[in-house]
Design a protein around this motif. Structure first.
Motif, PDB file in Angstrom:
ATOM      1  N   LEU A 138       0.864  -1.173   0.000  1.00  0.00           N
ATOM      2  CA  LEU A 138       0.000   0.000   0.000  1.00  0.00           C
ATOM      3  C   LEU A 138       0.907   1.232   0.000  1.00  0.00           C
ATOM      4  O   LEU A 138       1.562   1.517   1.006  1.00  0.00           O
ATOM      5  CB  LEU A 138      -0.929   0.026   1.201  1.00  0.00           C
ATOM      6  N   GLN A 139       0.962   1.910  -1.121  1.00  0.00           N
ATOM      7  CA  GLN A 139       1.718   3.155  -1.227  1.00  0.00           C
ATOM      8  C   GLN A 139       0.790   4.301  -0.862  1.00  0.00           C
ATOM      9  O   GLN A 139      -0.251   4.490  -1.500  1.00  0.00           O
ATOM     10  CB  GLN A 139       2.248   3.342  -2.643  1.00  0.00           C
ATOM     11  N   MET A 140       1.179   5.061   0.140  1.00  0.00           N
ATOM     12  CA  MET A 140       0.328   6.127   0.650  1.00  0.00           C
ATOM     13  C   MET A 140       1.038   7.460   0.454  1.00  0.00           C
ATOM     14  O   MET A 140       2.128   7.662   0.997  1.00  0.00           O
ATOM     15  CB  MET A 140       0.008   5.914   2.126  1.00  0.00           C
ATOM     16  N   ASN A 141       0.437   8.335  -0.308  1.00  0.00           N
ATOM     17  CA  ASN A 141       0.993   9.662  -0.569  1.00  0.00           C
ATOM     18  C   ASN A 141       0.066  10.739  -0.024  1.00  0.00           C
ATOM     19  O   ASN A 141      -1.123  10.495   0.214  1.00  0.00           O
ATOM     20  CB  ASN A 141       1.185   9.863  -2.066  1.00  0.00           C
ATOM     21  N   SER A 142       0.620  11.913   0.171  1.00  0.00           N
ATOM     22  CA  SER A 142      -0.163  13.063   0.649  1.00  0.00           C
ATOM     23  C   SER A 142      -0.952  12.721   1.894  1.00  0.00           C
ATOM     24  O   SER A 142      -2.157  13.003   1.998  1.00  0.00           O
ATOM     25  CB  SER A 142      -1.099  13.566  -0.463  1.00  0.00           C
TER      26      SER A 142
END
Length: 126
Positions: free
Chosen positions: A81-85
């Motif tokens: 799970l890539q989580m940005n912002s």
């Protein structure tokens, strides 16, 4: 059965990124829909994202669309799970979950998943 172990949580500033990993063992990984859920302090566990058995299908909670990306590598038995912002209100324990099924189903309720990891904590500072 499948065993799940999450990693990658930690402390990040608002607007930053984190990459969560979930390592699976014990069964044929490609036979499972994989999901990510999260539980903030004092709140119920909520759906974040799911991915189909082969990785070609994904589905996200509205709150994370465009910022989070779920992916999987069946050769490595891993879901990411890539989580940005990231936002401060996304501080939570993030859980990986697995549902054994032969079809692609957009299962968003935690009761639909048989197997769970222990969770990894994400803290987002403002």
């Amino acid at each position: 059965q499948v065993q799940l172990v999450e990693s990658g949580g930690g402390l990040v500033q608002a607007g930053g990124s984190l990459r969560l990993s979930c390592a699976a063992s014990g069964s044929t990984f490609s036979g499972y829909i994989m999901g990510w859920f999260r539980q903030a302090p004092g709140k119920e566990r909520e759906f974040v994202a799911i991915i189909s058995q082969g990785g070609g299908g994904t589905y996200y909670a509205d709150s994370v669309k465009g910022r989070f990306t779920i992916s999987r590598d069946n050769a490595k038995n891993t879901v990411i799970l890539q989580m940005n912002s990231l936002k401060p209100e996304e501080r939570a324990v993030y859980f990986c979950a697995a549902r054994r099924t032969t079809t692609w189903e957009k299962r968003v309720h935690d009761s639909d998943y048989e197997y769970w990891g222990q969770g990894t904590r994400v803290t987002v500072s403002s």
